[in-house]
Design a protein around this motif. Sequence first.
Motif, short mmCIF file in Angstrom:
data_model
loop_
_atom_site.label_atom_id
_atom_site.label_comp_id
_atom_site.label_asym_id
_atom_site.label_seq_id
_atom_site.Cartn_x
_atom_site.Cartn_y
_atom_site.Cartn_z
N THR A 94 4.31 121.01 -38.58
CA THR A 94 4.09 119.68 -39.13
C THR A 94 5.13 118.67 -38.63
OG1 THR A 94 5.25 120.37 -41.12
CG2 THR A 94 2.84 120.41 -41.17
N GLY A 95 6.27 119.12 -38.13
CA GLY A 95 7.20 118.26 -37.43
C GLY A 95 7.60 117.02 -38.19
N LEU A 96 7.64 115.88 -37.48
CA LEU A 96 8.10 114.63 -38.06
C LEU A 96 7.23 114.14 -39.20
CD1 LEU A 96 9.00 112.62 -34.84
CD2 LEU A 96 10.56 113.75 -36.41
N MET A 97 6.01 114.61 -39.25
CA MET A 97 5.09 114.12 -40.26
C MET A 97 5.26 114.86 -41.59
SD MET A 97 3.65 111.77 -38.66
CE MET A 97 2.43 111.35 -39.87
N ASP A 130 -1.35 118.14 -33.95
CA ASP A 130 -1.71 119.54 -33.82
C ASP A 130 -2.40 120.12 -35.05
OD1 ASP A 130 -0.52 119.50 -31.30
OD2 ASP A 130 1.43 120.11 -32.09
N THR A 131 -2.36 119.43 -36.18
CA THR A 131 -2.96 119.96 -37.40
C THR A 131 -3.82 118.89 -38.07
OG1 THR A 131 -1.21 119.28 -38.93
CG2 THR A 131 -0.91 121.41 -37.79
N GLN A 132 -4.75 119.36 -38.89
CA GLN A 132 -5.61 118.44 -39.65
C GLN A 132 -4.78 117.62 -40.63
OE1 GLN A 132 -8.76 117.90 -38.94
NE2 GLN A 132 -9.03 116.42 -40.56
N VAL A 133 -3.73 118.21 -41.19
CA VAL A 133 -2.86 117.49 -42.13
C VAL A 133 -2.20 116.30 -41.43
CG1 VAL A 133 -0.76 117.67 -43.52
CG2 VAL A 133 -2.47 119.48 -43.61
N GLY A 138 -5.46 109.51 -31.43
CA GLY A 138 -4.49 110.59 -31.32
C GLY A 138 -4.90 111.59 -30.27
N LEU A 139 -3.93 112.34 -29.82
CA LEU A 139 -4.19 113.42 -28.90
C LEU A 139 -3.27 114.57 -29.24
CD1 LEU A 139 -1.96 113.42 -26.16
CD2 LEU A 139 -2.91 111.14 -26.26
N GLY A 140 -3.70 115.76 -28.90
CA GLY A 140 -2.91 116.95 -29.20
C GLY A 140 -3.82 118.17 -29.27
N TYR A 141 -3.21 119.30 -29.58
CA TYR A 141 -3.95 120.57 -29.62
C TYR A 141 -5.08 120.56 -30.64
CZ TYR A 141 -0.52 122.78 -26.61
OH TYR A 141 0.27 123.12 -25.55
N LEU A 142 -4.99 119.73 -31.67
CA LEU A 142 -6.09 119.66 -32.65
C LEU A 142 -7.39 119.25 -31.98
CD1 LEU A 142 -7.03 119.77 -35.63
CD2 LEU A 142 -6.41 117.35 -35.78
#
Length: 76
Positions: free
Chosen positions: A1-4, A34-37, A50-54
């Motif tokens: 979840t990192g910075l978020m 990277d996540t739905q959250v 947005g872009l990322g693995y999600l």
Amino acid sequence: TGLMAGSSPASTDVLTTISAALDSGATVLAEGVDTQVQRERLIRLGVSFGLGYLFALPQPAEATVTMLQPVLSLRP
């Protein structure tokens, strides 16, 4: 979840940056979603893109062009 994930100084910086960008009329693109959250929180914050693995795994350039060709052909 990192910075978020929470209210760390880095998270506060991200929120301030998003707010300033949106207030100036800029379109905000989030990288590393990277996540739905993360996606849901970014939407609530007003981030439109947005872009990322999600959304997709890294691909060779040729595969990306092929995937986007239908969209690119609609552009004037």
